[in-house]
Motif scaffolding. Sequence first.
Motif, PDB file in Angstrom:
ATOM      1  N   LYS A  58       0.827  -1.201   0.000  1.00 12.61           N
ATOM      2  CA  LYS A  58       0.000   0.000   0.000  1.00 12.61           C
ATOM      3  C   LYS A  58       0.860   1.249   0.000  1.00 12.61           C
ATOM      4  O   LYS A  58       0.517   2.250  -0.608  1.00 12.61           O
ATOM      5  CB  LYS A  58      -0.941   0.005   1.209  1.00 12.61           C
ATOM      6  CG  LYS A  58      -2.012  -1.053   1.138  1.00 12.61           C
ATOM      7  CD  LYS A  58      -2.909  -1.027   2.349  1.00 12.61           C
ATOM      8  CE  LYS A  58      -3.930  -2.152   2.256  1.00 12.61           C
ATOM      9  NZ  LYS A  58      -4.815  -2.189   3.415  1.00 12.61           N
ATOM     10  N   SER A  59       1.990   1.188   0.715  1.00 10.89           N
ATOM     11  CA  SER A  59       2.843   2.367   0.871  1.00 10.89           C
ATOM     12  C   SER A  59       4.299   1.945   1.001  1.00 10.89           C
ATOM     13  O   SER A  59       4.633   1.138   1.874  1.00 10.89           O
ATOM     14  CB  SER A  59       2.412   3.141   2.122  1.00 10.89           C
ATOM     15  OG  SER A  59       3.415   4.035   2.538  1.00 10.89           O
ATOM     16  N   LEU A  60       5.159   2.504   0.155  1.00 10.85           N
ATOM     17  CA  LEU A  60       6.589   2.252   0.295  1.00 10.85           C
ATOM     18  C   LEU A  60       7.094   2.768   1.630  1.00 10.85           C
ATOM     19  O   LEU A  60       7.903   2.118   2.296  1.00 10.85           O
ATOM     20  CB  LEU A  60       7.373   2.915  -0.845  1.00 10.85           C
ATOM     21  CG  LEU A  60       7.200   2.331  -2.245  1.00 10.85           C
ATOM     22  CD1 LEU A  60       8.048   3.117  -3.242  1.00 10.85           C
ATOM     23  CD2 LEU A  60       7.533   0.858  -2.299  1.00 10.85           C
ATOM     24  N   ASP A  61       6.614   3.947   2.032  1.00 13.51           N
ATOM     25  CA  ASP A  61       7.061   4.533   3.301  1.00 13.51           C
ATOM     26  C   ASP A  61       6.758   3.625   4.485  1.00 13.51           C
ATOM     27  O   ASP A  61       7.517   3.587   5.450  1.00 13.51           O
ATOM     28  CB  ASP A  61       6.418   5.903   3.520  1.00 13.51           C
ATOM     29  CG  ASP A  61       6.948   6.962   2.571  1.00 13.51           C
ATOM     30  OD1 ASP A  61       8.067   6.783   2.034  1.00 13.51           O
ATOM     31  OD2 ASP A  61       6.239   7.962   2.354  1.00 13.51           O
ATOM     32  N   GLU A  62       5.657   2.903   4.428  1.00 20.93           N
ATOM     33  CA  GLU A  62       5.301   1.985   5.514  1.00 20.93           C
ATOM     34  C   GLU A  62       6.006   0.640   5.382  1.00 20.93           C
ATOM     35  O   GLU A  62       6.280  -0.013   6.385  1.00 20.93           O
ATOM     36  CB  GLU A  62       3.791   1.782   5.555  1.00 20.93           C
ATOM     37  CG  GLU A  62       3.025   3.028   5.963  1.00 20.93           C
ATOM     38  CD  GLU A  62       1.513   2.851   5.901  1.00 20.93           C
ATOM     39  OE1 GLU A  62       1.040   1.707   5.761  1.00 20.93           O
ATOM     40  OE2 GLU A  62       0.816   3.874   5.983  1.00 20.93           O
ATOM     41  N   ALA A  63       6.289   0.207   4.165  1.00 22.55           N
ATOM     42  CA  ALA A  63       6.868  -1.122   3.938  1.00 22.55           C
ATOM     43  C   ALA A  63       8.387  -1.161   4.070  1.00 22.55           C
ATOM     44  O   ALA A  63       8.947  -2.137   4.581  1.00 22.55           O
ATOM     45  CB  ALA A  63       6.459  -1.630   2.559  1.00 22.55           C
ATOM     46  N   ILE A  64       9.068  -0.124   3.610  1.00 15.95           N
ATOM     47  CA  ILE A  64      10.538  -0.124   3.596  1.00 15.95           C
ATOM     48  C   ILE A  64      11.150  -0.379   4.973  1.00 15.95           C
ATOM     49  O   ILE A  64      12.116  -1.142   5.083  1.00 15.95           O
ATOM     50  CB  ILE A  64      11.078   1.174   2.954  1.00 15.95           C
ATOM     51  CG1 ILE A  64      10.828   1.131   1.439  1.00 15.95           C
ATOM     52  CG2 ILE A  64      12.560   1.384   3.264  1.00 15.95           C
ATOM     53  CD1 ILE A  64      11.123   2.433   0.714  1.00 15.95           C
ATOM     54  N   PRO A  65      10.633   0.211   6.071  1.00 19.46           N
ATOM     55  CA  PRO A  65      11.261  -0.019   7.372  1.00 19.46           C
ATOM     56  C   PRO A  65      11.359  -1.491   7.783  1.00 19.46           C
ATOM     57  O   PRO A  65      12.336  -1.886   8.425  1.00 19.46           O
ATOM     58  CB  PRO A  65      10.375   0.772   8.343  1.00 19.46           C
ATOM     59  CG  PRO A  65       9.839   1.887   7.508  1.00 19.46           C
ATOM     60  CD  PRO A  65       9.594   1.250   6.159  1.00 19.46           C
ATOM     61  N   PHE A  66      10.391  -2.324   7.397  1.00 16.48           N
ATOM     62  CA  PHE A  66      10.492  -3.755   7.727  1.00 16.48           C
ATOM     63  C   PHE A  66      11.753  -4.356   7.100  1.00 16.48           C
ATOM     64  O   PHE A  66      12.516  -5.067   7.755  1.00 16.48           O
ATOM     65  CB  PHE A  66       9.257  -4.525   7.253  1.00 16.48           C
ATOM     66  CG  PHE A  66       9.454  -6.019   7.300  1.00 16.48           C
ATOM     67  CD1 PHE A  66       9.383  -6.701   8.510  1.00 16.48           C
ATOM     68  CD2 PHE A  66       9.736  -6.734   6.153  1.00 16.48           C
ATOM     69  CE1 PHE A  66       9.591  -8.071   8.558  1.00 16.48           C
ATOM     70  CE2 PHE A  66       9.948  -8.105   6.188  1.00 16.48           C
ATOM     71  CZ  PHE A  66       9.874  -8.774   7.400  1.00 16.48           C
ATOM     72  N   TYR A  67      11.967  -4.083   5.831  1.00 10.76           N
ATOM     73  CA  TYR A  67      13.107  -4.669   5.121  1.00 10.76           C
ATOM     74  C   TYR A  67      14.431  -4.119   5.636  1.00 10.76           C
ATOM     75  O   TYR A  67      15.429  -4.844   5.694  1.00 10.76           O
ATOM     76  CB  TYR A  67      12.954  -4.440   3.609  1.00 10.76           C
ATOM     77  CG  TYR A  67      11.804  -5.240   3.074  1.00 10.76           C
ATOM     78  CD1 TYR A  67      11.975  -6.547   2.640  1.00 10.76           C
ATOM     79  CD2 TYR A  67      10.518  -4.712   3.057  1.00 10.76           C
ATOM     80  CE1 TYR A  67      10.904  -7.304   2.193  1.00 10.76           C
ATOM     81  CE2 TYR A  67       9.438  -5.461   2.611  1.00 10.76           C
ATOM     82  CZ  TYR A  67       9.636  -6.753   2.180  1.00 10.76           C
ATOM     83  OH  TYR A  67       8.571  -7.505   1.756  1.00 10.76           O
TER      84      TYR A  67
END
Length: 134
Positions: free
Chosen positions: A14-23
């Motif tokens: 849904k959002s790169l800003d929300e997903a990137i921190p997991f990786y």
Amino acid sequence: MTPTHIEHIGIAVKSLDEAIPFYEKVLGLKCYAIEEVKDQKVKTAFFQVGQTKIELLESTDPEGPIGKFVEKNGGGMHHMAFAVEDVAQALNDAAEAGCQLIDKTPRAGAEGLQIGFLHPKSTNRVLTELCGKK
């Protein structure tokens, strides 16, 4: 057609800003590139894991393919991409083998690669991308 390796795994978010921190924070990977591919209505973020990449895909248009996928599925694994020497030849080989093609000819993708998709109806329900430099 003989793929050389798995080029990347595409994951719709849904959002790169929300997903990137997991990786980055959990898996310890580094996002090395963010790129918009306007004709595909998507913004991508890339992570390298050995020889394979993870490509996060955020829709820039709810009517684009990733927007529709996220609306229907909430996100998740979108496609598997194989590196090939010649995308046009690989698409021809797949068609001759009876695969249904989404792309009959290569088109421009992220990172300057040529890409073409095989329809999941022909690939055991896995959207399959072929990509290469030509």
